[in-house]
Design an enzyme around this catalytic site. Sequence first.
Site, PDB file in Angstrom:
ATOM      1  N   HIS A   1       0.946  -1.167  -0.053  1.00 53.07           N
ATOM      2  CA  HIS A   1       0.047  -0.136  -0.009  1.00 53.07           C
ATOM      3  C   HIS A   1       0.942   1.204   0.047  1.00 53.07           C
ATOM      4  O   HIS A   1       0.493   2.230  -0.299  1.00 53.07           O
ATOM      5  CB  HIS A   1      -0.969   0.104   1.048  1.00 53.07           C
ATOM      6  CG  HIS A   1      -2.000   0.849   0.890  1.00 53.07           C
ATOM      7  ND1 HIS A   1      -2.339   1.817   0.139  1.00 53.07           N
ATOM      8  CD2 HIS A   1      -3.441   0.456   1.458  1.00 53.07           C
ATOM      9  CE1 HIS A   1      -3.445   2.314   0.148  1.00 53.07           C
ATOM     10  NE2 HIS A   1      -4.521   1.787   0.919  1.00 53.07           N
ATOM     11  N   ALA A   2       2.140   1.200   0.637  1.00 54.96           N
ATOM     12  CA  ALA A   2       2.765   2.365   0.420  1.00 54.96           C
ATOM     13  C   ALA A   2       3.253   2.786  -1.051  1.00 54.96           C
ATOM     14  O   ALA A   2       3.744   3.992  -1.374  1.00 54.96           O
ATOM     15  CB  ALA A   2       4.355   2.031   1.181  1.00 54.96           C
TER      16      ALA A   2
END
Length: 470
Positions: A141-142
């Site tokens: 998700h980063a």
Amino acid sequence: MRLMPVTDAMFLVAETRETPMHVGGVNLYTLPDKVDETGWLNDQLANLRQSEGLRRPFSEVLKLTALGQYGPIRLVPDKDIDMHYHVRSAALPKPGRYREMFELVSRLHGTLLDRTRPMWEITLISGLPDRQIATYFKIHHALMDGASSMHFTNAMLSADPKEKRSFSPMSVEAYEAYKRKFPAQKKPPTPSLTDLKAIGGFLKEQWGNSVGVTKALNQYAAAMFGMGGSDLTTPWSVPRTSFNRNITGARRFVAQSWSLERVRAMGKAYDGTINDAVLGMCSGAMRKYLQSLNELPDKPLKAMAPVSIRPKDDIDAANSVAAVTANLATHIDDPAERMRTIQASMNAAKAQLREMTAQQIQIYTAITQMPQMLTALTRTADKFPAYSVTISNVPGPREQLYWNGARLDGMYPASIPVDGMAMNITQVSNHKNIDFGITACRRSVPHVQRLIDYLEDALVELEQAAGIGK
């Protein structure tokens, strides 16, 4: 080399073995007639494993300082990427039903991504009946949120069933071809700080942000303490259920599709949107699930509903998301009244967001979500739950798409349960369907597959209450 924004790096900080912070999903395809399945699969594996000309973030690896994930994080090209590690194949055991596929995906989704490599994986899944194959994709998700992940998927597909692409969907070539579909946006020149007008504009912008965010925070505080008579719903004061436990690292993933027109018609019958209809379905399903466990509380469950604030032409930002709180009204027996309460809650949240700029929304979200981040880091979210569940709606393709001739039949998102919110429900609109993906902690939310039946029951219940449907 590029510096990772702090808002993206927070997903690395929040990650533990129990809470892997990657998003992804399952795409289901049907092969065209007269195409050899084994040959087609081998061609796609060779295509996906091309290592030349990869675009970021698929070509990048983390570079940390002595402070580790708590210091500046840079993304640098991986000069020795092993594509056979990132692109895998798996054959389902007989009888090769969706059940076996979801069991495989559940295991794959529960494992952490290797931070010493580019943080993504693709698994090509065979063994399904009726000439169907699937892909399971996950990325940290980063590096991508749901909207940017959808851009990647759309870049991989084509509306032409006869189109065959020789380049990898992770390549710069694929990225540039997809970008050409969006009108070019002229970026304003960076002003010099010696320019008095530029300084004045900067100060004016900061003042506007301060005023806008302060107003929103005042509304938030008034709603939290029951002042002002607003329908705005805030986090916290969440009734304790099985959804609010600390989670383990094991996952359970299930999925199903519904007719988009059917869901839209139900929402329209209540003068609402598709998103309102989805929240109504989820509310009814969760109510029935808790009733089956004798856990239905007297207070309403609350959902965190992520909202994309990404401009339509922005396909580069890793994360551009705000969060609103939806009152799921699960304590209300009458489905029509429950739906009206959900709508009032969402209308109040959307009205608040409309009064702010995208930058103000990001600041406001960061401030209001900080307590939840603290409970996550201290693993006290089960004692102080901010929400009951995450329910997210991601716009998908509006036309029938194909992957090198294979027809796309379903796009089922797999997302992130966290401590205190042991289940995540995400939907993608896909041509004529809306595809639900439910990701849950295997221990905290037992028999999560029942929610598929309960979603259908909730939809029928809302249709009957509105006087539509069969």
